[in-house]
Design a protein around this motif. Structure first.
Motif, PDB file in Angstrom:
ATOM      1  N   UNK A 219       0.822  -1.209   0.000  1.00 17.48           N
ATOM      2  CA  UNK A 219       0.000   0.000   0.000  1.00 17.48           C
ATOM      3  C   UNK A 219       0.857   1.260   0.000  1.00 17.48           C
ATOM      4  N   UNK A 220       2.067   1.177   0.529  1.00 15.28           N
ATOM      5  CA  UNK A 220       2.985   2.315   0.480  1.00 15.28           C
ATOM      6  C   UNK A 220       3.223   2.735  -0.968  1.00 15.28           C
ATOM      7  N   UNK A 221       3.335   1.759  -1.861  1.00 10.73           N
ATOM      8  CA  UNK A 221       3.608   2.069  -3.267  1.00 10.73           C
ATOM      9  C   UNK A 221       2.396   2.666  -3.967  1.00 10.73           C
ATOM     10  N   UNK A 222       1.217   2.554  -3.359  1.00  6.25           N
ATOM     11  CA  UNK A 222      -0.002   3.099  -3.968  1.00  6.25           C
ATOM     12  C   UNK A 222      -0.349   4.465  -3.389  1.00  6.25           C
ATOM     13  N   UNK A 223      -0.326   4.581  -2.054  1.00  6.85           N
ATOM     14  CA  UNK A 223      -0.790   5.802  -1.393  1.00  6.85           C
ATOM     15  C   UNK A 223       0.334   6.665  -0.837  1.00  6.85           C
ATOM     16  N   UNK A 363      -2.791   1.837 -10.080  1.00 10.85           N
ATOM     17  CA  UNK A 363      -1.909   2.324  -9.010  1.00 10.85           C
ATOM     18  C   UNK A 363      -1.320   3.685  -9.353  1.00 10.85           C
ATOM     19  N   UNK A 364      -0.911   3.865 -10.597  1.00  8.28           N
ATOM     20  CA  UNK A 364      -0.286   5.127 -11.002  1.00  8.28           C
ATOM     21  C   UNK A 364      -1.271   6.289 -10.904  1.00  8.28           C
ATOM     22  N   UNK A 365      -2.527   6.043 -11.272  1.00  6.32           N
ATOM     23  CA  UNK A 365      -3.540   7.103 -11.172  1.00  6.32           C
ATOM     24  C   UNK A 365      -3.821   7.452  -9.711  1.00  6.32           C
ATOM     25  N   UNK A 366      -3.925   6.432  -8.866  1.00  7.55           N
ATOM     26  CA  UNK A 366      -4.189   6.684  -7.447  1.00  7.55           C
ATOM     27  C   UNK A 366      -3.005   7.401  -6.812  1.00  7.55           C
ATOM     28  N   UNK A 367      -1.789   7.018  -7.204  1.00  7.04           N
ATOM     29  CA  UNK A 367      -0.596   7.663  -6.639  1.00  7.04           C
ATOM     30  C   UNK A 367      -0.561   9.144  -7.015  1.00  7.04           C
ATOM     31  N   UNK A 368      -0.981   9.492  -8.219  1.00 12.81           N
ATOM     32  CA  UNK A 368      -0.996  10.910  -8.606  1.00 12.81           C
ATOM     33  C   UNK A 368      -2.031  11.685  -7.796  1.00 12.81           C
ATOM     34  N   UNK A 371      -0.526  12.262  -4.404  1.00 13.74           N
ATOM     35  CA  UNK A 371       0.483  13.325  -4.425  1.00 13.74           C
ATOM     36  C   UNK A 371      -0.163  14.705  -4.434  1.00 13.74           C
ATOM     37  N   UNK A 372      -1.307  14.824  -5.097  1.00 12.27           N
ATOM     38  CA  UNK A 372      -2.002  16.120  -5.169  1.00 12.27           C
ATOM     39  C   UNK A 372      -2.624  16.517  -3.835  1.00 12.27           C
ATOM     40  N   UNK A 373      -3.077  15.534  -3.058  1.00 11.69           N
ATOM     41  CA  UNK A 373      -3.725  15.766  -1.758  1.00 11.69           C
ATOM     42  C   UNK A 373      -4.870  16.777  -1.871  1.00 11.69           C
ATOM     43  N   UNK A 374      -5.618  16.694  -2.954  1.00 15.31           N
ATOM     44  CA  UNK A 374      -6.735  17.616  -3.181  1.00 15.31           C
ATOM     45  C   UNK A 374      -8.049  16.894  -2.910  1.00 15.31           C
ATOM     46  N   UNK A 375      -9.148  17.640  -2.914  1.00 17.32           N
ATOM     47  CA  UNK A 375     -10.468  17.041  -2.773  1.00 17.32           C
ATOM     48  C   UNK A 375     -10.751  16.170  -3.996  1.00 17.32           C
ATOM     49  N   UNK A 376     -11.279  14.991  -3.759  1.00 15.97           N
ATOM     50  CA  UNK A 376     -11.469  13.987  -4.796  1.00 15.97           C
ATOM     51  C   UNK A 376     -12.854  14.110  -5.406  1.00 15.97           C
TER      52      UNK A 376
END
Length: 416
Positions: A219-223, A363-368, A371-376
């Motif tokens: 999960x570290x690699x995803x979030x 995973x790549x989409x979730x990781x981005x 990284x943004x830490x914005x409202x989803x």
């Protein structure tokens, strides 16, 4: 000769601090009531506080200064640098629509969370004062033989640091388990994990820690980086039959197995919610729930805890029990959020892999997004998927998200 020493600006302009002790007392004769007392010192910069109590369980409110009520909202003017506030809270709180509780006291344990013991706090600082920051502690006074588990840094057996770096007035957060409980702790991939188990719970804490030992690193690699700590609270009936996430913590009823009949895991689902660094907007709930449920299945498979066949069966069960023909961005139907949404996540993952020849994944989409830490929102999720795949996924979203069409189950096969 007089020497003048110029101190660095940072040393001259240290922000003042004030102290808060939140003291929670539980008596052996009446564990169903918590007696809460706030002790504040050095609060010269504070003019007043607006405290919003969520229901009628709070009684006997007293304090220094002046207290003015408007329905369940208390305007408290402490009136001096030293102040205190005291009140009593009935711990039991039923969670609609059934007869189960999301806060409950038995004779030898209490499971509750900060939002059930403390009101919403809004502080008004005096105009023109230097920005002050609190130093806060949470202190439990419990019957002899009781222990405590809290989602906070422990200072002593029953004392915890209350830390909210982004706020000037720190307040307690997360779940608590008090009583004759068992605590199991382990450091996993940089994440301090504590599993607290109340008497009567059937949870095997050691098995849960072994599951996390295999899945938390994935999960570290995803979030991205984990939260500062994780507390898992397990208690039996009459607590809520499900999982409830809080800050750095979550609750799961002690009779829920590590893996459900549909192959998903409530313990991984709630872990995803606690960890996720984004908060969903109104139309983003399906994304948050869909990701949490999909990864509760996929992480087990990737960790070697679930066979290809079982993984494929879990995906087919999403399809069978989903609610189709509804707009996922608007619905609140459990079958759509818990089954349709994770199946759509699987389908998005599959399509990203297909159009990128396996070089990119969900995973790549979730990781981005992490990284943004914005409202989803649905729009921000679509943008992240489009960037990841370097394709326009709008037609897929139109079919499977907005029109609620079920992805073709016949094409679902084993593997992830």
């Amino acid at each position: 000769m007089i020497a003048v020493v110029a101190l660095p600006v940072a040393a001259r302009a240290v922000a003042p601090t004030f102290s808060i002790d939140y003291v929670v007392t539980i008596g052996r004769r009446d564990p169903g009531r918590a007696h809460v007392r706030w002790l504040l010192a050095g609060i010269d910069e504070i003019e007043a506080m607006r405290l919003v109590f969520r229901d009628e369980r709070t009684t006997r409110v007293t304090g220094t200064g002046t207290l003015v009520w408007h329905d369940r909202t208390l305007l408290w003017t402490p009136g001096g640098p030293y102040a205190h506030l005291a009140y009593t809270v009935a711990i039991d709180r039923r969670r609609p629509p059934g007869a189960h509780f999301d806060s409950h006291a038995e004779g030898d344990w209490v499971a509750t969370r900060a939002l059930h013991l403390f009101p919403e706090i809004n502080v008004r600082f005096r105009p023109g004062t230097v920005a002050a920051k609190s130093r806060a502690r949470l202190v439990f006074r419990l019957p002899r033989g009781w222990r405590v588990a809290a989602a906070a840094r422990r200072l002593a057996d029953e004392t915890f640091a209350v830390e909210e770096p982004a706020k000037r007035f720190d307040r307690p957060r997360g779940w608590f388990l008090l009583g004759r409980i068992a605590r199991h702790s382990r450091l996993i991939a940089g994440l301090p994990v504590t599993v607290a188990v109340a008497p009567g719970s059937a949870l095997d804490a050691r098995r849960l820690l072994r599951l996390y030992a295999r899945t938390v690193p994935l999960l570290v690699s995803v979030l991205g980086p984990p939260p500062p700590r994780l507390l898992v609270v397990s208690a039996p009936d009459p607590m809520w039959h499900g999982g409830l996430s809080g800050e750095d913590s979550f609750f799961v009823n002690g009779h829920i197995p590590l893996r459900s009949a549909d192959k998903t895991s409530t313990y991984l689902h709630e872990l995803f919610h606690v960890w996720q660094p984004f908060r969903p907007k109104a139309d983003g709930r399906w994304i948050s729930e869909g990701l949490a449920e999909y990864y509760s299945l996929a992480l087990q498979h990737r960790a070697g805890r679930l066979s290809d066949r079982s993984f494929a069966r879990g995906i087919r069960l999403f399809a069978r029990y989903g609610r189709w023909g509804v707009d996922l961005s608007r619905t609140r139907q459990p079958a759509a959020l818990n089954n349709s949404a994770p199946l759509v996540m699987y389908w998005i993952d599959r399509e990203i892999r297909r159009v990128t020849d396996g070089h990119r994944t969900l995973d790549d989409a979730v990781r981005s997004l992490a990284d943004e830490r914005a409202r989803l929102s649905t729009a921000s999720f679509l943008r992240a998927v489009n960037r990841t795949a370097n394709r326009d996924f709008t037609p897929l979203f139109r079919r499977h998200v907005y029109r609620g069409e079920r992805p073709p189950v016949a094409m679902i096969r084993a593997g992830n």
